[in-house]
Enzyme design. Sequence first.
Site, PDB file in Angstrom:
ATOM      1  N   SER A 135       0.830  -1.202   0.000  1.00  0.00           N
ATOM      2  CA  SER A 135       0.000   0.000   0.000  1.00  0.00           C
ATOM      3  C   SER A 135       0.862   1.249   0.000  1.00  0.00           C
ATOM      4  O   SER A 135       1.977   1.246   0.554  1.00  0.00           O
ATOM      5  CB  SER A 135      -0.857  -0.024   1.265  1.00  0.00           C
ATOM      6  N   TYR A 163      -1.571  -0.746  10.588  1.00  0.00           N
ATOM      7  CA  TYR A 163      -1.873  -1.387   9.302  1.00  0.00           C
ATOM      8  C   TYR A 163      -0.693  -1.226   8.340  1.00  0.00           C
ATOM      9  O   TYR A 163      -0.185  -2.196   7.768  1.00  0.00           O
ATOM     10  CB  TYR A 163      -3.153  -0.777   8.704  1.00  0.00           C
ATOM     11  N   LYS A 167       2.185  -3.908   6.548  1.00  0.00           N
ATOM     12  CA  LYS A 167       2.517  -3.998   5.116  1.00  0.00           C
ATOM     13  C   LYS A 167       4.029  -3.881   4.923  1.00  0.00           C
ATOM     14  O   LYS A 167       4.641  -4.634   4.163  1.00  0.00           O
ATOM     15  CB  LYS A 167       1.803  -2.897   4.319  1.00  0.00           C
TER      16      LYS A 167
HETATM   17  P1  NAD Z   1     -10.974  -6.693   1.157  1.00  0.00           P
HETATM   18  O1  NAD Z   1     -11.139  -6.665   2.627  1.00  0.00           O
HETATM   19  O2  NAD Z   1     -12.144  -6.453   0.301  1.00  0.00           O
HETATM   20  O3  NAD Z   1     -10.308  -8.073   0.720  1.00  0.00           O
HETATM   21  C1  NAD Z   1      -9.437  -8.794   1.553  1.00  0.00           C
HETATM   22  C2  NAD Z   1      -9.965 -10.214   1.655  1.00  0.00           C
HETATM   23  O4  NAD Z   1      -9.087 -10.986   2.446  1.00  0.00           O
HETATM   24  C3  NAD Z   1     -11.329 -10.277   2.310  1.00  0.00           C
HETATM   25  O5  NAD Z   1     -12.196 -11.006   1.476  1.00  0.00           O
HETATM   26  C4  NAD Z   1     -11.089 -11.001   3.611  1.00  0.00           C
HETATM   27  O6  NAD Z   1     -12.181 -11.800   3.999  1.00  0.00           O
HETATM   28  C5  NAD Z   1      -9.851 -11.807   3.296  1.00  0.00           C
HETATM   29  N1  NAD Z   1      -9.010 -12.128   4.448  1.00  0.00           N
HETATM   30  C6  NAD Z   1      -8.546 -11.308   5.417  1.00  0.00           C
HETATM   31  N2  NAD Z   1      -7.791 -11.995   6.268  1.00  0.00           N
HETATM   32  C7  NAD Z   1      -7.760 -13.279   5.850  1.00  0.00           C
HETATM   33  C8  NAD Z   1      -7.139 -14.461   6.313  1.00  0.00           C
HETATM   34  N3  NAD Z   1      -6.414 -14.480   7.425  1.00  0.00           N
HETATM   35  N4  NAD Z   1      -7.322 -15.600   5.634  1.00  0.00           N
HETATM   36  C9  NAD Z   1      -8.077 -15.618   4.518  1.00  0.00           C
HETATM   37  N5  NAD Z   1      -8.680 -14.533   4.024  1.00  0.00           N
HETATM   38  C10 NAD Z   1      -8.526 -13.372   4.682  1.00  0.00           C
HETATM   39  O7  NAD Z   1      -9.825  -5.645   0.816  1.00  0.00           O
HETATM   40  P2  NAD Z   1      -9.314  -5.109  -0.592  1.00  0.00           P
HETATM   41  O8  NAD Z   1      -9.636  -3.687  -0.669  1.00  0.00           O
HETATM   42  O9  NAD Z   1      -9.694  -6.019  -1.665  1.00  0.00           O
HETATM   43  O10 NAD Z   1      -7.742  -5.197  -0.348  1.00  0.00           O
HETATM   44  C11 NAD Z   1      -6.987  -6.315  -0.737  1.00  0.00           C
HETATM   45  C12 NAD Z   1      -5.557  -6.132  -0.273  1.00  0.00           C
HETATM   46  O11 NAD Z   1      -5.059  -4.905  -0.807  1.00  0.00           O
HETATM   47  C13 NAD Z   1      -5.436  -6.023   1.226  1.00  0.00           C
HETATM   48  O12 NAD Z   1      -4.271  -6.706   1.618  1.00  0.00           O
HETATM   49  C14 NAD Z   1      -5.279  -4.533   1.469  1.00  0.00           C
HETATM   50  O13 NAD Z   1      -4.524  -4.255   2.621  1.00  0.00           O
HETATM   51  C15 NAD Z   1      -4.540  -4.103   0.224  1.00  0.00           C
HETATM   52  N6  NAD Z   1      -4.767  -2.688  -0.117  1.00  0.00           N
HETATM   53  C16 NAD Z   1      -6.048  -2.226  -0.256  1.00  0.00           C
HETATM   54  C17 NAD Z   1      -6.266  -0.889  -0.541  1.00  0.00           C
HETATM   55  C18 NAD Z   1      -7.663  -0.354  -0.663  1.00  0.00           C
HETATM   56  O14 NAD Z   1      -7.829   0.857  -0.574  1.00  0.00           O
HETATM   57  N7  NAD Z   1      -8.668  -1.157  -0.862  1.00  0.00           N
HETATM   58  C19 NAD Z   1      -5.176  -0.032  -0.711  1.00  0.00           C
HETATM   59  C20 NAD Z   1      -3.916  -0.538  -0.590  1.00  0.00           C
HETATM   60  C21 NAD Z   1      -3.718  -1.885  -0.287  1.00  0.00           C
END
Ligand code: NAD
Length: 690
Positions: A135, A163, A167
């Site tokens: 991120s 958080y 990362k």
């Molecule tokens: P999201 O919460 O929609 O998707 C993450 C998924 O991971 C969820 O479906 C959740 O149920 C699953 N999950 C969490 N912990 C788990 C575990 N221990 N075992 C199995 N499944 C697990 O989030 P997103 O927005 O799709 O983000 C995906 C990734 O991208 C994340 O790692 C997030 O930190 C990163 N990210 C997101 C953003 C954003 O703004 N959305 C920005 C930068 C980075």
Amino acid sequence: PRSNGTSSAPQSYVLVTGGAGYIGSHTVVELIENGYKCIVVDNFSNSCYEPIARIQLLTKTEIPFFKVDLTDQAALERVFEQYPIDSVIHFAGLKAVGESTELPLKYYHNNITGTLVLLETMQKFGAKKLVFSSSATVYGDATRFPNMIPIPEECPTGPTNPYGKTKLAIEELLEDLYNSEQTRWKFAILRYFNPIGAHPSGIIGEDPLGIPNNLLPYMSQVAVKRRQKLFVFGNQYNSRDGTPIRDYIHVVDLARGHIASLKYLDKIHSSEGICRVWNLGSGTGSTVMEVYKAFCLACKIDLPYEIVGPRSGDVLNLTAKPDRAIQELKWKTTMNVAESCKDLWNWTTRNPSGYQAKGVVNKFFGAPNDYRCRLVTVGKGSGFETSFTNLGATLVDLTICGKPVVLGLGDESEYVDDSNPYLGATIGRYANRISGGKFNLQGNAYQLALNEKAATVHSSSQSFHRKRFLGPLVQELKNNVYVVKFVLFDAAESFPGDVEVSVNYEIDVKAQTLSVEYEGRLIKDESTVMNLTNHSYFNLNQFQYTDCGGTQFEVLSDRVVEMDTKNRPTGQIVKWWEPSQFIFSSTESQYDTCFVTGSKSSIDTRSNELKDVLIAQHPESNLKLTVSTTEPSFQFYTKGPGVTKSRDERYGFCCEPGRYINAINLPQWESAVVLKKGETYGSRTTYKFD
Ligand code: NAD
């Protein structure tokens, strides 16, 4: 289903962790479109199964899914044991900045332990490629350095919350692991800026649980009146309009960035390794107010908002310098904020309650942990509830004021049992009777397995009632009107040609109407045969479930297909010799009759008007069923042999609209059941209850 992957793609699988989430689900679509075969694991801590079912429909591909928590090594190993996995795209993680400051242990445990277990499992099973969701948060406040906006990958890191620290810790872990064995590991670390928008189909999108943490999902909930107003955190920043600047990126562009980085890793020689960071951003910054205006324009509403104080930890500007990704990954964004807002609004209007449509309950219908067979109930709590399962796109239950009016069974295993007489199922590829189980098509003779003395009924062993359809996609079209859509790819050995069949149920809860529309297409070969219907057994006596005797029928037809003494259609249409109104009394003879509706017979009857063909009413319940169809005939059926093992043959009656019985063997009727390349099979039937 379409094979998951194409011949040009590597035969091993890409494991997508967190693939039911927002970015993961969009990436799975892109992976499949790019010919990759994938498997999804997710623990549903911030998602549900619905997006997986929808992706299967969208991509017409079956996707193996496992509910696994990444911190559970044994469960993860079972997935690696079952599939050859050579790459992983690792989305699974918790991502709410605010929550991470309150629950740091939860975040460190989930994100870091989850990744550790994943890497150990990859090491054990020889999977070497990993794309990691990092991120822009790892940079912290880049304005603390001169000349670091837009932010290049070289910008020193300095996350300001737990958080972001998880990362960065994972990035460092990957770096250390790579350094320990540089010829083994291939790691792509992707630092995302602000993903927004939804798939242009409106079928998948962002559906955060609880109060959204991000600007766009929050605004869309304000637009559909799930939230009162938008809060803008601070307007005293040193920007064009005083609100902070972020780099917003369409989620489909972001998903494609994963494909680009996976392809980049795929190209690296097997004896070499890599661990490299790429920013995925557009390079263009937009202020909160600019995005607010773009979204108001997309939804054509001036959304209420209020300026409140800045949030602690928020910084002025997080705009990416995406040059490295452009040069090395040959990837750049293609959609701007306005297009993202348009797609977000499309998703929001089609799914105002996200994946959890109002009045819809999802359960699973097969063996424990088998996500392939679902039971979806629509209109829960409304007095008109319908339940469907993937197996046979079957109507499992229809209750009016809590009492069933169709026959159904308890779970998938009962439906696949030989004693199941097609209860509620979609019948295909060829419903009703084919004399001798034989037909000729384009000079070739076909013989189906017989399941009657001298006929094949409902396609015998090849019938759809034991096939798992993809989906369903359940959407609330408007208040109290739902659509439940299933798709099947069928390549039955004894029939010519491969077909795609979709079954769309439309349920109008207030009007107490269930409609079903069939559509079929040939996807391989020149022609095939098709005749589709639904085989629900109705019983309108809601007080006495063992006998539908006493039901009053009115058949709105005075002609039937003539049968000879051996129950074979003669090809003649003759006058119905009994009264059109009759009561099915306890001693009444039983019916298995093909009535003619008078509607034009053709391969797609949907342009015919929906004609009422049968009215059934029970004096005790006072419930009335009217069946209307576009089809040229319907089989009226009240007899056994035995509706189920435990139920006698008077338990229900069927009204199965379709093409004339045995049409494939009668030249005058044949054209309505021969589906040629480029044509569409279609029909519509409605069951209305009063
Ligand atoms: P999201 O919460 O929609 O998707 C993450 C998924 O991971 C969820 O479906 C959740 O149920 C699953 N999950 C969490 N912990 C788990 C575990 N221990 N075992 C199995 N499944 C697990 O989030 P997103 O927005 O799709 O983000 C995906 C990734 O991208 C994340 O790692 C997030 O930190 C990163 N990210 C997101 C953003 C954003 O703004 N959305 C920005 C930068 C980075």
